[in-house]
Design an enzyme around this catalytic site. Structure first.
Site: not given
Ligand code: MN
Length: 503
Positions: A61, A151, A85, A272, A89-90
């Site tokens: 990811h 993301d 990133h 268009d 958090e993880d």
């Molecule tokens: Mn992410």
């Protein structure tokens, strides 16, 4: 270094660090590429043993996110931050460790992303709080938003592996919040990706219908457009107009959908769905190319638009014209320079930014950014149809204003310069003697508005706060500081009195 991009962003399904390095080589220095490799190793170790809902190793990811960002040639620190990133958090690894290894600029961007947390529709209060955080994070450093877009784009492309409820929430949120922000930042490519990827989940039936219409139109016009492109290339060459590229461009699905809704699904009134884009060297060539097209084919009345002389509010520039080509077929042309093209597709990543010691941020002199942001906030909220009551609360409760350096300060509505001063520092509050809002002197009890740039004038000889301030300050912090300071001056005064008597 060739910095120009025609190609659209590809959303990768599988990439390796080597693929990322390959992209970075096109525009980054070797030291940046080395740091990106280190960041990859760091994130890979941190996420070891973690898997995505799809069953793939988690590192796929962030690697895909970085790969998307490298395609739009985002600056190297954005790529490096994007690789890590999700680490704080993880995983067990902290921001402090990232800062120690990669420095404060990268760590601050990751802090911004982590602070955003997860926006949630459920639980109004939490949602409002998160939305507010989003704007504050964006105001502090817009690069955080760019990473967030990439993301989100990658998450949307892998949405099938999530439960239906969650799928819908993420798609709706992307459509109603992220895409309009991307649009306002002039990032056409991200706006289109966010919309089209979400559209599929938010309105599956309409999505299929619109896609069928577009496919049909493309297959009808393809051969024909190839002929038109060859003709125009020859004519430009003959007239000595410097063109960079002429290509066909398909309208993005969600924006086609909105147009179809406006025109009652009358496909024949939309010119268009496929357009011809002419990219030239400079502004003079734009008008020259327009002249050549009009000499070849008769323009439709009222369809010539000069967005070069009058850019759209988000900065978009191009010449548009719609003409009757051979056999009476109607074709739209979009003419622009390559700078305009890059700007239209990738917006804020390519310019707008003043670089200072803290990295790219709104220019100190450019107060427009603050105003833009406030306007943007209003628009996004107008966009959220399901949350009527939230608008009221959101605006009643909070504003954000800027220091002259561009730092964002979050205050309750009707806050005054004194609240601002105490928010900066207790001493700034105590010595506060006047205030400038957007370069104008104002009284200390005036109300601040979102987007204001506030400068406090201090006087180091000032004795302390005035009792009157308590009548108008809004924040608890300011009230408490003022009371504490007034009390302590009283105590000093009494003390002085006793000391005098003792003598
Ligand atoms: Mn992410």
């Amino acid at each position: 270094m060739e910095k120009f991009l025609f190609s659209q962003v590809n959303i990768p399904t599988k990439v390796t660090i080597e693929d990322l390095v390959e992209n970075m080589k096109k525009y980054c220095q070797p030291t940046d590429i080395e740091t990106a490799q280190l960041a990859y190793d760091f994130a890979n170790k941190a996420h070891a043993g973690q898997f995505r809902k799809s069953g793939e190793p988690y590192i796929i990811h962030p690697l895909c996110v970085a790969h998307i960002l490298s395609q739009i040639q985002a600056e190297p620190n954005i790529i490096i931050a994007s690789l890590m990133h999700d680490v704080p958090e993880d995983t067990e690894i902290t921001l402090e460790e990232i800062e120690k290894n990669f420095g404060s600029d990268i760590a601050n961007m990751i802090r911004g992303i982590t602070k955003l947390g997860k926006l949630k529709y459920r639980g109004m209060e939490r949602y409002i709080e998160n939305l507010r955080k989003l704007f504050v994070a964006m105001a502090e450093d817009v690069r955080v938003m760019i990473i967030k877009f990439a993301d989100r784009v990658h998450n949307l492309s892998t949405l099938d592996s999530l439960p239906e409820k969650k799928r819908e929430r993420i798609a709706l949120e992307s459509l109603e919040i992220y895409a309009p922000i991307a649009n306002r930042l002039g990032m056409g490519e991200f706006k289109g990706l966010l919309e089209d990827l979400s559209f599929k989940y938010v309105k599956p039936k309409d999505y299929q219908r619109v896609k069928a219409i577009r496919d049909q139109n493309i297959s009808e016009k393809n051969v024909y457009l190839d002929k038109i492109i060859k003709t125009i290339e020859q004519e430009l060459k003959a007239a000595d107009v410097h063109y960079v590229n002429v290509h066909g461009r398909e309208k993005q699905l969600y924006s086609l959908y909105q147009k179809l809704l406006k025109k009652n699904w009358e496909v024949s009134n939309i010119y268009d769905i496929v357009a011809v884009r002419v990219i030239v060297k400079d502004v003079g060539d734009c008008y020259a190319a327009l002249g050549i097209i009009h000499k070849l084919w008769r323009p439709l009345k009222g369809r010539i638009k000069d967005y070069i002389a009058q850019p759209k509010p988000n900065g978009y520039q191009s010449l548009h014209t719609t003409v009757f080509c051979d056999d009476g077929k109607i074709v739209e042309f979009q003419i622009r320079t390559k700078e305009m093209h890059q700007e239209a597709e990738f917006g804020i990543t390519s310019s707008h930014w003043a670089y200072d010691e803290k990295g790219p941020r709104p220019s100190k002199k450019d107060l427009n950014w603050a105003k833009e942001l406030a306007k943007m906030q209003q628009e996004i909220l107008n966009n959220i149809k399901d949350l009527e009551e939230m608008k009221v609360d959101f605006f009643r409760n909070h504003i954000f204003v800027f220091t002259p350096k561009g730092d964002v300060i979050d205050l309750p509505e009707d806050a005054t310069p004194v609240d601002f001063a105490y928010h900066i520092h207790t001493e700034v509050g105590n010595k506060c003697n006047g205030a400038k809002v957007n370069d104008q002197m104002v009284s200390l009890d005036s109300f601040l508005k979102s987007g204001d740039v506030v400068e406090i004038v201090t006087d180091k000889n000032r004795k302390g706060p005035s009792q009157d301030w308590l009548k108008f300050v809004k924040t608890h912090a300011a009230k408490n500081h003022i009371k504490a300071q007034l009390n302590s001056s009283k105590i000093t005064w009494i003390k002085n009195l006793f000391e005098k008597k003792a003598k």
